[in-house]
Design a protein around this motif. Sequence first.
Motif, PDB file in Angstrom:
ATOM      1  N   ALA A 118     -15.559 -21.508  13.181  1.00  0.00           N
ATOM      2  CA  ALA A 118     -14.964 -20.255  12.697  1.00  0.00           C
ATOM      3  C   ALA A 118     -15.036 -19.164  13.757  1.00  0.00           C
ATOM      4  CB  ALA A 118     -15.674 -19.808  11.421  1.00  0.00           C
ATOM      5  N   ALA A 119     -16.108 -19.160  14.557  1.00  0.00           N
ATOM      6  CA  ALA A 119     -16.248 -18.154  15.609  1.00  0.00           C
ATOM      7  C   ALA A 119     -15.147 -18.286  16.655  1.00  0.00           C
ATOM      8  CB  ALA A 119     -17.615 -18.288  16.273  1.00  0.00           C
ATOM      9  N   GLN A 120     -14.606 -19.482  16.808  1.00  0.00           N
ATOM     10  CA  GLN A 120     -13.549 -19.702  17.795  1.00  0.00           C
ATOM     11  C   GLN A 120     -12.153 -19.602  17.200  1.00  0.00           C
ATOM     12  OE1 GLN A 120     -15.120 -23.576  19.184  1.00  0.00           O
ATOM     13  NE2 GLN A 120     -15.202 -22.644  21.223  1.00  0.00           N
ATOM     14  N   LEU A 121     -11.980 -20.124  15.986  1.00  0.00           N
ATOM     15  CA  LEU A 121     -10.643 -20.241  15.406  1.00  0.00           C
ATOM     16  C   LEU A 121     -10.362 -19.269  14.270  1.00  0.00           C
ATOM     17  CD1 LEU A 121     -10.288 -24.136  15.179  1.00  0.00           C
ATOM     18  CD2 LEU A 121      -9.670 -22.635  17.082  1.00  0.00           C
ATOM     19  N   GLY A 122     -11.410 -18.635  13.753  1.00  0.00           N
ATOM     20  CA  GLY A 122     -11.233 -17.826  12.561  1.00  0.00           C
ATOM     21  C   GLY A 122     -11.273 -18.704  11.320  1.00  0.00           C
ATOM     22  N   THR A 123     -11.066 -18.086  10.162  1.00  0.00           N
ATOM     23  CA  THR A 123     -11.121 -18.841   8.911  1.00  0.00           C
ATOM     24  C   THR A 123     -10.048 -18.326   7.948  1.00  0.00           C
ATOM     25  OG1 THR A 123     -12.606 -19.577   7.142  1.00  0.00           O
ATOM     26  CG2 THR A 123     -12.875 -17.295   7.916  1.00  0.00           C
ATOM     27  N   PRO A 124      -9.432 -19.186   7.144  1.00  0.00           N
ATOM     28  CA  PRO A 124      -9.618 -20.640   7.119  1.00  0.00           C
ATOM     29  C   PRO A 124      -8.913 -21.317   8.291  1.00  0.00           C
ATOM     30  CG  PRO A 124      -7.889 -20.045   5.608  1.00  0.00           C
ATOM     31  CD  PRO A 124      -8.433 -18.747   6.153  1.00  0.00           C
ATOM     32  N   ALA A 125      -9.122 -22.630   8.418  1.00  0.00           N
ATOM     33  CA  ALA A 125      -8.461 -23.429   9.448  1.00  0.00           C
ATOM     34  C   ALA A 125      -8.095 -24.780   8.833  1.00  0.00           C
ATOM     35  CB  ALA A 125      -9.366 -23.604  10.661  1.00  0.00           C
ATOM     36  N   LEU A 126      -7.156 -25.463   9.463  1.00  0.00           N
ATOM     37  CA  LEU A 126      -6.760 -26.782   8.985  1.00  0.00           C
ATOM     38  C   LEU A 126      -7.765 -27.815   9.492  1.00  0.00           C
ATOM     39  CD1 LEU A 126      -4.575 -28.588   7.589  1.00  0.00           C
ATOM     40  CD2 LEU A 126      -3.603 -28.904   9.889  1.00  0.00           C
ATOM     41  N   ARG A 127      -8.351 -28.566   8.554  1.00  0.00           N
ATOM     42  CA  ARG A 127      -9.263 -29.653   8.927  1.00  0.00           C
ATOM     43  C   ARG A 127      -8.496 -30.973   8.847  1.00  0.00           C
ATOM     44  NH1 ARG A 127     -12.720 -33.578   6.759  1.00  0.00           N
ATOM     45  NH2 ARG A 127     -14.723 -33.800   7.851  1.00  0.00           N
TER      46      ARG A 127
END
Length: 243
Positions: free
Chosen positions: A112-121
């Motif tokens: 989350a620190a790199q991509l933000g939230t939410p993200a596609l898993r």
Amino acid sequence: MNPEPRYRSIAADLAEKIRTGHYAPGDALPAQRDLSHSYGVTLMTLRQALRHLSDEGLIVQQAGKGTYVSPPHLAYRLGSLRSLADDLREQGHEVRTTVLDRTLRRPPSAVAAQLGTPALRLERVREFAGRPAVHQVSWVRKPFGSRLRTVDFAAESLYAALADAGVSVARATETIRPDVLDETVAAHLRTPPGTPVFVSDRVTYSLDDTPVVTDRAVILGDMMEIRATRAATGLSLTWTGAL
């Protein structure tokens, strides 16, 4: 001139049969007594030949089960900015992908620190030579991940899907380390926990240096070798001691 030791000629004959496909990858060799009888040698001589083939990596001997032709090894090329599956297909290997999960959710704090939230898993298992060999979990930044929710990742690579969605990737950082299988991934790869593996952690960046994808691949150690091509202006490798 001394004649060639008998075990060496037997090893050479068996090696030729393996390389020409008489014994295919994963096949069981005949029982040792049958082989020793067919070559007209003692079990001791036959076992010397098998030890030689084992040292060459052509066979695997399993106590109580028999002797098997080693599976072909995948080559993981460090110098390419492509998906693992694309690398393997270029090498002529057939790779089957099973998608286990594709959901938009809150990632772990480090992701989350790199991509933000939410993200596609995106969770996948790669099967090679009829055997699950790679377990892969990718997280994709939301603006891009939302565009990929209908992609058939059993047939298309993540990098190709990003390109189709208009995302240009510029570079990636990657760390590869040895580890052992935990119980969860072991179940997906149908391999006992504690088996040696390589773990690849990769972060892929867009042209404006924004992290787009984080990816962790767990690769069975007996199914993969890592190759790098060194050049003055090419791949840079940094060696660090294990903590």
